[in-house]
Design an enzyme around this catalytic site. Structure first.
Site, PDB file in Angstrom:
ATOM      1  N   THR A  14     -10.149  -9.912  25.710  1.00 32.95           N
ATOM      2  CA  THR A  14     -10.798 -11.184  26.058  1.00 32.95           C
ATOM      3  C   THR A  14     -11.004 -12.121  24.872  1.00 32.95           C
ATOM      4  O   THR A  14     -11.182 -13.320  25.057  1.00 32.95           O
ATOM      5  CB  THR A  14     -12.166 -10.923  26.719  1.00 32.95           C
ATOM      6  OG1 THR A  14     -13.000 -10.177  25.813  1.00 32.95           O
ATOM      7  CG2 THR A  14     -12.003 -10.172  28.024  1.00 32.95           C
ATOM      8  N   THR A  27     -10.092  -4.677  25.528  1.00 30.42           N
ATOM      9  CA  THR A  27     -11.208  -3.899  26.053  1.00 30.42           C
ATOM     10  C   THR A  27     -10.853  -3.237  27.377  1.00 30.42           C
ATOM     11  O   THR A  27     -11.320  -2.139  27.683  1.00 30.42           O
ATOM     12  CB  THR A  27     -12.443  -4.800  26.228  1.00 30.42           C
ATOM     13  OG1 THR A  27     -12.854  -5.279  24.948  1.00 30.42           O
ATOM     14  CG2 THR A  27     -13.600  -4.054  26.862  1.00 30.42           C
TER      15      THR A  27
END
Length: 327
Positions: free
Chosen positions: A93, A12
């Protein structure tokens, strides 16, 4: 000026959306590591940073080949350059905690290895990636980070690889260390982290990672679990198995019966729990069923250490000793 190596893997933090208000609908792993570095010009005042792209994927799509390349590059970089201050890794993540734990088990060097990610794509309003990257570099350059092993820096907090986990699907504060809390924090004043105490044990420091890795599935505990899943794993001859048990790592009667009735060789198996925190203690049936407690490791981290043990050719007693010795 100190030198750092930045290894980019996607995620991300390197993601892009069609407009700045989109926080969920975006593509991860679009921007390269050079673009991430260029977006934070303040880093030029901290260190001379070289960038290498290991992968550029959503971390849900990370593969063993990426892990192998990452470990090999860090080992080579530390061996080749005694003046290299540390390594910073940008990472998605979703599986960041697993990669951090892998590096904790494999990288035997006191210099910091710091992983950072983001909960918002790079194109978002108030994107958290740039600050996380800046603070990750701060930590990697700090003398207090030496000897700490792999560290995760997210939202100003510094976490140990063994304890950190992702607890939320959204929000910049999605990471926590449930059993112990963060090791410290970092802000504009500096790095607030206690100096490492003593020598760190790196159980697989000499392990050479092969191209082919063993199969180690995770079986999730629930009401009336589907017996076909466990049976299929055993029949497939998996080398290892991790149970995400209910409560304190409890297996159902059906699962215990399936293990007891299995006529072949049992895989190396760990019992973790699905609660999110808390330890799994030894059970009276563990020896009879060939199970081992995963201690305080969550299922995904239990799988990582089980993979390493299998690659190293460890037996049940060696793996048990390692987990029991973990703080």
């Amino acid at each position: 000026m100190k030198r750092l190596l930045l290894l980019a893997t996607g995620g991300t933090i390197a993601g892009c959306a069609e407009n700045s208000a989109m926080l969920n609908d975006y593509t991860a792993g679009v921007l390269g590591g050079d673009a991430l570095l260029a977006a934070v010009p303040q880093l030029q005042d901290l260190a001379t940073i070289s960038v290498e792209q290991i992968a550029n994927v959503d971390s849900a799509d990370l593969l063993f080949v990426h892990w192998r390349a990452l470990v090999g590059r860090i080992r080579d970089a530390f061996a080749a350059d005694p003046e290299l201050a540390g390594v910073v890794i940008t990472h998605g993540t979703n599986t960041l905690e697993e990669t951090a734990w892998l590096l904790q088990l494999l990288i035997d060097d006191p210099r910091p290895v710091v992983l950072v990610g983001a909960m918002r794509p790079a194109t978002a309003l108030s994107a958290d990636g740039p600050l996380n990257l800046f603070q990750g570099v701060q930590v990697a350059l700090s003398p207090e980070a030496r000897g700490q092993g792999a560290l995760v820096v997210m939202d100003g907090q510094i976490h140990a690889a063994e304890r950190v986990t992702k607890l939320a699907t959204q929000g910049v504060g999605a990471f926590a260390s449930p059993l112990s809390g963060p090791l410290g924090w970092v802000d504009d004043v500096g790095v607030h982290l206690s100096t490492a105490r003593g020598l760190r044990q790196v159980p697989f420091a000499d392990l050479a990672l092969p191209e082919q890795w063993p199969q180690v599935p995770i079986v999730y505990g629930c009401v009336e679990p589907e017996p076909l899943l466990l049976s299929a794993c055993l029949k497939a001859g998996v080398a290892g198995l991790v149970f995400t048990g209910t409560g304190a790592g409890q297996l159902s009667v059906a699962e215990r019966s399936a293990l007891q009735a299995w006529p072949g060789k049992r895989p190396l198996m760990l019992r973790a729990n699905r609660c999110g925190s808390g330890s799994v203690h030894c059970d009276s049936e563990d020896q009879r069923l060939g199970l081992l407690s995963a201690g305080s490791l969550n299922p995904q981290k239990a799988r990582v250490v089980l993979l390493m043990a299998l690659l190293a050719g460890w037996d049940r007693d060696q793996l048990d000793a390692l987990i029991t010795a973990s703080p």
